[in-house]
Enzyme design. Structure first.
Site, PDB file in Angstrom:
ATOM      1  CG  MET A 225      -9.455 -26.779  24.228  1.00 17.07           C
ATOM      2  SD  MET A 225      -7.918 -26.311  25.018  1.00 17.07           S
ATOM      3  CE  MET A 225      -7.899 -27.411  26.402  1.00 17.07           C
TER       4      MET A 225
ATOM      5  CB  ALA B 131     -10.175 -35.116  23.830  1.00 21.84           C
TER       6      ALA B 131
ATOM      7  CG  HIS C 246     -16.081 -35.778  27.726  1.00 20.43           C
ATOM      8  ND1 HIS C 246     -17.131 -35.092  28.284  1.00 20.43           N
ATOM      9  CD2 HIS C 246     -14.978 -35.024  27.959  1.00 20.43           C
ATOM     10  CE1 HIS C 246     -16.688 -33.992  28.851  1.00 20.43           C
ATOM     11  NE2 HIS C 246     -15.381 -33.900  28.654  1.00 20.43           N
TER      12      HIS C 246
ATOM     13  N   GLY D  49     -20.042 -35.217  28.070  1.00 18.58           N
ATOM     14  CA  GLY D  49     -20.289 -33.885  28.621  1.00 18.58           C
ATOM     15  C   GLY D  49     -20.406 -32.858  27.495  1.00 18.58           C
ATOM     16  CG  HIS D  50     -16.998 -31.900  25.030  1.00 18.73           C
ATOM     17  ND1 HIS D  50     -16.062 -32.874  25.277  1.00 18.73           N
ATOM     18  CD2 HIS D  50     -16.434 -30.721  25.404  1.00 18.73           C
ATOM     19  CE1 HIS D  50     -14.978 -32.310  25.767  1.00 18.73           C
ATOM     20  NE2 HIS D  50     -15.161 -31.010  25.867  1.00 18.73           N
TER      21      HIS D  50
ATOM     22  N   GLY E 265     -19.706 -25.858  30.410  1.00 16.02           N
ATOM     23  CA  GLY E 265     -20.047 -26.780  31.498  1.00 16.02           C
ATOM     24  C   GLY E 265     -19.678 -26.202  32.860  1.00 16.02           C
TER      25      GLY E 265
ATOM     26  CE  LYS F 267     -14.764 -31.360  33.772  1.00 20.22           C
ATOM     27  NZ  LYS F 267     -13.410 -30.801  33.961  1.00 20.22           N
TER      28      LYS F 267
ATOM     29  CB  SER G 240     -10.702 -34.596  27.971  1.00 20.18           C
ATOM     30  OG  SER G 240     -11.676 -33.779  27.408  1.00 20.18           O
ATOM     31  NE  ARG G 241      -6.944 -32.270  33.156  1.00 19.52           N
ATOM     32  CZ  ARG G 241      -7.091 -31.173  33.861  1.00 19.52           C
ATOM     33  NH1 ARG G 241      -7.716 -31.214  35.023  1.00 19.52           N
ATOM     34  NH2 ARG G 241      -6.611 -30.029  33.442  1.00 19.52           N
TER      35      ARG G 241
HETATM   36  O1  PAF Z   1     -13.046 -25.741  28.427  1.00 21.94           O
HETATM   37  C1  PAF Z   1     -12.373 -25.839  27.378  1.00 21.94           C
HETATM   38  O2  PAF Z   1     -12.410 -26.861  26.673  1.00 21.94           O
HETATM   39  C2  PAF Z   1     -11.480 -24.697  26.972  1.00 21.94           C
HETATM   40  O3  PAF Z   1     -10.926 -24.057  28.071  1.00 21.94           O
HETATM   41  C3  PAF Z   1     -12.172 -23.692  26.042  1.00 21.94           C
HETATM   42  C4  PAF Z   1     -13.316 -22.977  26.720  1.00 21.94           C
HETATM   43  C5  PAF Z   1     -12.671 -24.400  24.799  1.00 21.94           C
HETATM   44  C6  PAF Z   1     -11.165 -22.622  25.596  1.00 21.94           C
HETATM   45  O4  PAF Z   1     -10.069 -23.182  24.951  1.00 21.94           O
END
Ligand code: PAF
Length: 280
Positions: free
Chosen positions: A30, A32, A34, A36-37, A148, A150, A187-188
């Site tokens: 979604m 933002a 970081h 982790g992504h 992830g 998490k 992200s938080r």
């Molecule tokens: O973990 C997230 O960022 C969201 O829940 C996801 C899997 C992209 C679905 O909107």
């Protein structure tokens, strides 16, 4: 890096790539972004020929409109990060691309996975996650999709969707990526002050201690001790701390160490909800 908005354009491009026998990896986000992504994208790049990353803030998974409004949208920075890490395709759909006017919500039964823990606190959240993940998988049709650990409950929900709708993609759950002090990346985290962020290491330290303690203490005692460790910290409220079966999320009565249990914790720390977990 190619940025694509329309699911049809994406499908045409991915069909060409697939036609050349190339493997497609997928990371749904979604935004933002970081580290982790980024670690998920790196893993996808290692294991696939083409990596697709989606950025779509899915309103259907927010049960609090305030939360949706406040959700960060640093799209330009996200695109810079994705280019740096070498994502091949960024899928950036609009709401109407994911949920067109003729979209009919499928019947989804999450076998009770959505009625516990996060699901109790955020009613409707996992149904929203399930809907969007199903749609994103229809658009990308990946060989492997990376999520992830998490968001542990979310990974179970996604596996359930894949099973229920016979989606031919492998779900890879990647270990939690942590800041240097052990705080799970999220992200938080940017909502914490620098000092709070540093101190938030107590969550992971508690989980490591709990993992040790369950080897010698009765489960209840180990959990009580862990709660006390958390509550020693200023600004903490415990949403839940529990030890559950890794597949069903049913609380464990006794432990089968190294086999089937996971400890899940969520704390509110100075108004920021922080999630973490550890396999026992
Ligand atoms: O973990 C997230 O960022 C969201 O829940 C996801 C899997 C992209 C679905 O909107």
């Amino acid at each position: 890096m190619i940025v694509i908005k329309s699911p049809i354009d994406l499908e045409i491009l991915l069909n060409k790539i697939r036609g050349n026998n190339k493997k497609i990896g997928f990371v749904a986000t979604m935004g933002a972004l970081h580290d982790g992504h980024i670690s998920l994208i790196k893993r996808s790049k290692e294991e696939n020929d083409t990596t697709v990353c989606s950025i779509f803030i899915n309103p259907k998974q927010f049960n609090d409109s305030n939360d949706l409004e406040k959700y960060p949208r640093p799209i330009e920075n996200d695109l810079i990060l994705l280019k740096e890490v070498g994502a091949d395709i960024v899928f950036l759909p609009d709401y109407s691309d994911i949920y067109p006017q003729n979209y009919i919500e499928p019947e989804i039964n999450l076998s009770g996975l959505d009625n516990v823990l996060e699901g109790l606190i955020r009613p409707g959240h996992f149904k929203g996650v399930a809907l969007v993940v199903k749609r994103l998988f229809e658009c990308v049709n990946p060989d492997v999709a990376y999520f992830g650990q998490k968001d542990y409950q979310q990974t179970l929900v996604i596996k359930e969707i894949v099973r229920q709708f016979k989606i031919p993609s492998v779900i890879a759950v990647c270990s939690i990526f942590r800041e240097k002090n052990g705080l799970a990346m999220s992200s938080r985290n940017i909502r914490l002050s620098a000092e709070q962020r540093e101190r938030a290491s107590f969550i992971y330290k508690m989980l490591l201690q709990l993992k040790e303690d369950v080897k010698s203490l009765p489960l209840k005692e180990a959990l009580n001790k862990a709660e006390n460790i958390l509550l020693k910290n200023e600004g903490v409220q415990i949403d839940y701390l529990t030890i559950v079966n890794q597949q069903t999320l049913v609380p464990e009565e006794t432990l089968n160490l190294g086999k089937s249990s996971v400890a899940l914790v969520v704390v509110d720390y100075f108004g920021v909800r922080l999630l973490d977990n550890i396999y026992l």
